[in-house]
Every structure is written in structure tokens, then in C-alpha cells.
Design a protein around this motif. Structure first.
Motif, PDB file in Angstrom:
ATOM      1  N   LEU A 219      50.681 -76.706 -13.793  1.00 23.82           N
ATOM      2  CA  LEU A 219      50.686 -78.041 -13.208  1.00 23.82           C
ATOM      3  C   LEU A 219      52.098 -78.436 -12.815  1.00 23.82           C
ATOM      4  O   LEU A 219      53.062 -78.130 -13.522  1.00 23.82           O
ATOM      5  CB  LEU A 219      50.118 -79.042 -14.211  1.00 23.82           C
ATOM      6  N   LYS A 306      42.892 -79.594 -17.096  1.00 20.70           N
ATOM      7  CA  LYS A 306      43.324 -79.501 -15.692  1.00 20.70           C
ATOM      8  C   LYS A 306      44.087 -78.199 -15.449  1.00 20.70           C
ATOM      9  O   LYS A 306      43.961 -77.595 -14.378  1.00 20.70           O
ATOM     10  CB  LYS A 306      44.193 -80.703 -15.336  1.00 20.70           C
ATOM     11  N   ASN A 310      42.608 -75.914 -12.588  1.00 16.70           N
ATOM     12  CA  ASN A 310      43.382 -76.003 -11.335  1.00 16.70           C
ATOM     13  C   ASN A 310      44.469 -74.942 -11.198  1.00 16.70           C
ATOM     14  O   ASN A 310      44.963 -74.703 -10.098  1.00 16.70           O
ATOM     15  CB  ASN A 310      44.029 -77.384 -11.209  1.00 16.70           C
ATOM     16  N   CYS A 311      44.849 -74.322 -12.327  1.00 19.69           N
ATOM     17  CA  CYS A 311      45.966 -73.383 -12.271  1.00 19.69           C
ATOM     18  C   CYS A 311      45.622 -72.010 -12.843  1.00 19.69           C
ATOM     19  O   CYS A 311      45.730 -70.996 -12.149  1.00 19.69           O
ATOM     20  CB  CYS A 311      47.173 -73.963 -13.023  1.00 19.69           C
TER      21      CYS A 311
END
Length: 462
Positions: A219, A306, A310-311
Motif C-alpha cells: 500500500l 487491503k 490490492n497488493c
């Protein structure tokens, strides 16, 4: 067989000797070189407790809760406990086959080593049963006033790699500071529960996975470390992409612990070699940098979730031959890592095939939802050690800023029994209806190795 055979050196400093002079059949001889040291101690996970002895249940917690566990398939033996206390572990010097002992606590044993003036080396020996063990050498240079414990320099942890920590967001990086070795099983002198051949080292290169240390963008473009274990026959061109198990380490630990201390890659390799499991990839991420730092080990679960979605998962899918199907992913962890797996499941019961929650949970955080249909369709696996305080006790202490309310039924219940009750109350199945899996052992890697071994055979892929 001769009374005492020549031993096999696991490393230069650890000799595993098969001998009838040992009550277990194997004597482990340790050597440490430091002429400047005034004292040296061997520290290791060499202690035991009587198998199924209720006095050790949940780290010696009161037996008054035994009746409340009916329905969770705990199968705790009958008995009572006079007080809530931790019973003393049994040393290897007091081990005997008749006592039916199992490992407990992976760092409780201490023994002063003796300096050999002729060989100029510190030595100590311990008779041990089958399995993997963790150990350290504690060194003093001021006649025992201060000791400094670290891994064996002759047998360093595989994953204790040196890299520029300043280039990473991982400012709370915790290196692996314990070494490990394996003791074979001696059928003639040890009971069947000491047979740990399912985790025995593999000598054939064609059955060994390969470990890779990588940096991926997290992130806010933060550089994050990651260990990836690729299966023995990894083929980036094969038609069928690989499934992935994401492993979460305990609090105060690091990403490499599931490899170095949990032996996750070796357990998987053994299962694959024996035809009990298909080849898959293991990804072990670093979690300490998600600590909010307002109190001990208070990780930011929203940010971790997240990071996963997302990563981490996109990175794995882009850089490795990995399936993008939710049914081909699993997430699991032990202790604080088990809480992470549980929190991911709370938020998203559909993006993973399985959620392994080992030795710690947060049932008091269970979400209130209009319905739990998605959660009821997911595959949840709960497990703990028999002598693990987090099974029922929850370690409600000032250290965790919780107090007694963190035990079973408390306002901040963090126990595995509490998690089982919450799931049962909401009609959510777990462990394929078989109840919590209870492994021999405590809140340590002895338990988590066996739990992972059973978890991987439980049908984690949809």
C-alpha cells in the motif's frame, strides 16, 4: 546393534547420536565455540507434559469450564484442577516411555554447558524423542551476570537473511533467532506419538521446494518483504496454474517463522511426495509493520485486508503462475496470525477457499450481519494445542491490556472455544463438522507444525 554408535552430525555443532545408552534411543550433543565466554547455556524446546493430563489443559486453566465445552468435540479427559496455574514442564532427564509424554513450550529448557579445556569447546548433551526442535545458545562474558541468547552460528536459520532494512517499510523486523534440528524416531524406545516422520528432512532434491525472498510494492508503494516457497516441480509454463496458501505469522514473530520454525515448506513437500497433497505455492508475508503501536501487537486488520486484496494477491498472480480463482486460495495463521485469518474471513468469506484459524481468535469482534449465508458456505478450520492457554484462558494479563475478560465468555473473548461457540450459535459449520482440532502441545511451533499438517489434509481447496 552396538551399545553406542558413531553419531551423525546435523551440523558441525549438533551431533545426533543413536545409542542404547539414551533412554529415547537418541542423544543430541551440542558444541559451541567461544573461548572468551565465561558461561554458556543451552536453551531449547526440550520439555514435556503427560499426554491428555487435564492439569495442563489450556495452560492449567480451571476445569470448571469443561462442562461448557460439550458439543465442540474437545474430548477433554475427566478431572479437576485445584487452582488456575501452569504446571511445571517435565525435563528430558525425567522422560520415560511409560509416562506417555509429548512436547510442550518451545524454549523452556535451560542447561549449563561445560567447557572442554582440551578441545576448547563448550558442550552439553540431551536425550530427545523424534521431531524437530528449536534451540539457542545463551552466552555470558561476565560470569553469568548477563546472558545474550541467539541462534547457533554454526547452524543459522535458513530464513535469517541479511538485507537493507532501511529500504523497507518493515521497521519492526524481527529476525529468526533460533536454530533447529531433527531427531529420528526410535520405535524400540519411544511411543507411537513420538513418530514425526511426516516432517522428517527430505534428502532427494527432486522433492524439495525452493525458497525465494522478494520485495513487492505494498500500500502507498511501500516496499514489503515476502517469502515465497515454490513446489519441487514448479513449472511456469504448465497449463494448470498453482494454488496458493497465504500464511500469517504470530505476533512478535516474522514472516520467515512459518518456514524456519513451522517447517511449512517441508510439511508440504512430504505430503506431495507421499501423494497426499497436490503441489501448491506458499506465500508468507510480513505483518509487524501493520502494528498501530498504541498497545502491544495491535495490528490494523483493515489495512492488512487491503494489503492482501490490492497488493499481495495481485503481485503473486502477476509474478508467479498462480490461479486467480478464489477457490484456489487459502489463508491461515497461528496466534496473532490466526486472528488475521479470522478477520479476513469476517470481512470476506468468498475470496478464499479456506480460512485456517490456529491458537487465537477474536469472537468478540464477530460481525453482526443480516444473514450469514456466505459465511456458512465457507471452509473454516479451527485448531489449538491441548495445553495452549488461548484455547480457553486467553492470557488475560496486563501485558495484553485485557485482563480476565479475554478468557472464554469474557467481554473481549479471544479463545478458540469462544470462536467455536460463536460459529455454532450462528449455525456456521467449521472443520467439516468434526469440531475443533486439538493437537498435542501448547502455544508453540510443536503444535502448529502438527496443526498445519492436519489442516493441509482437511480438504482446504474447493
Amino acid at each position: 546393534m552396538q551399545n553406542s554408535e558413531i553419531g551423525t552430525f546435523y551440523k558441525k555443532s549438533v551431533e545426533i547420536r543413536r545409542t542404547d545408552e539414551s533412554r529415547t534411543g537418541y542423544r543430541v550433543i551440542f558444541r559451541f565455540w567461544d573461548e572468551k565466554a565465561t558461561n554458556v547455556r543451552l536453551i531449547g524446546g526440550f520439555t514435556f507434559y503427560p499426554r491428555h493430563d487435564v492439569r495442563y489443559f489450556s495452560d492449567g486453566y480451571l476445569a470448571e469450564f469443561l462442562e461448557q465445552m460439550n458439543g465442540y468435540n474437545l474430548n477433554a479427559p475427566e478431572g479437576t484442577i485445584d487452582a488456575a496455574l501452569t504446571y511445571a514442564a517435565i525435563s528430558p532427564e525425567d522422560w520415560s516411555r511409560e509416562k506417555n509424554l509429548v512436547h510442550i513450550y518451545d524454549g523452556a529448557y535451560k542447561k549449563d554447558m561445560i567447557f572442554d579445556e582440551i578441545e576448547q569447546v563448550w558442550t552439553a548433551s540431551v536425550d530427545l524423542t523424534g521431531g524437530y526442535y528449536l534451540y539457542q545458545f545463551a552466552v555470558s562474558y561476565d560470569n553469568g551476570v548477563n546472558y545474550f541468547a541467539d541462534f547457533d552460528p554454526e547452524n543459522p536459520p535458513l530464513v535469517n537473511r541479511k538485507y537493507d532494512e532501511s529500504s523497507l517499510v518493515c521497521d519492526t523486523y524481527v529476525p529468526v533467532n533460533r536454530s533447529s534440528f531433527y531427531v529420528p524416531y526410535c520405535k524400540e524406545k519411544q511411543p507411537p506419538n513420538d513418530d514425526h516422520q511426516w516432517i522428517a528432512p527430505i534428502n532427494e532434491p527432486e522433492y524439495k521446494s525452493t525458497l525465494h525472498f522478494v520485495i513487492y510494492p505494498g500500500l502507498d508503494s511501500e516496499r514489503r518483504p515476502l517469502f515465497v516457497s515454490l513446489p519441487p516441480h514448479y513449472d511456469s509454463e504448465r497449463e494448470k496454474p498453482y494454488k496458493v496458501l497465504y500464511l500469517c505469522h504470530p505476533g512478535g514473530s516474522m514472516m520467515g517463522d512459518w518456514i524456519e520454525q513451522g517447517k511449512a515448506d517441508l510439511i508440504a513437500d512430504r505430503l506431495v511426495k507421499n501423494g497426499e497433497c497436490e503441489e501448491f505455492i506458499i506465500a508468507a508475508m510480513e505483518l509487524n509493520s501493520f502494528d498501530k503501536k498504541d498497545k502491544i501487537c495491535n495490528w490494523d486488520y483493515d489495512k492488512i485486508y487491503k494489503e492482501f486484496m490490492n497488493c499481495l494477491i495481485p503481485y503473486m498472480e502477476h509474478h508467479f503462475h498462480v490461479s486467480k480463482q478464489p477457490g484456489d486460495r487459502a489463508v491461515a495463521g497461528s496466534s496473532k496470525g490466526g486472528m488475521v485469518a479470522g478477520q479476513i474471513w469476517y470481512r470476506d468469506p468468498q475470496s478464499f477457499a479456506s480460512y485456517g484459524i490456529f491458537s487465537a481468535a477474536e469472537p468478540y469482534h464477530f460481525p453482526e450481519l443480516p444473514d450469514y449465508n456466505a459465511h456458512k458456505k465457507s471452509n473454516v478450520f479451527l485448531a489449538s494445542g491441548f495445553a495452549d492457554g488461548w484455547l480457553l484462558k486467553g492470557y488475560g494479563s496486563k501485558k495484553y491490556e485485557g485482563g480476565p475478560q479475554r478468557s472464554f465468555g469474557g467481554e473481549e473473548d479471544v479463545t478458540m472455544i469462544g470462536m467455536a461457540k460463536v460459529l455454532s450459535d450462528h449455525g456456521i459449520p467449521f472443520n467439516n463438522g468434526k469440531g475443533i482440532y486439538i493437537a498435542d502441545g501448547s502455544h508453540d511451533w510443536f503444535s502448529w507444525q502438527k496443526i498445519l499438517y492436519v489442516y493441509l489434509q482437511s480438504g482446504i481447496w474447493r
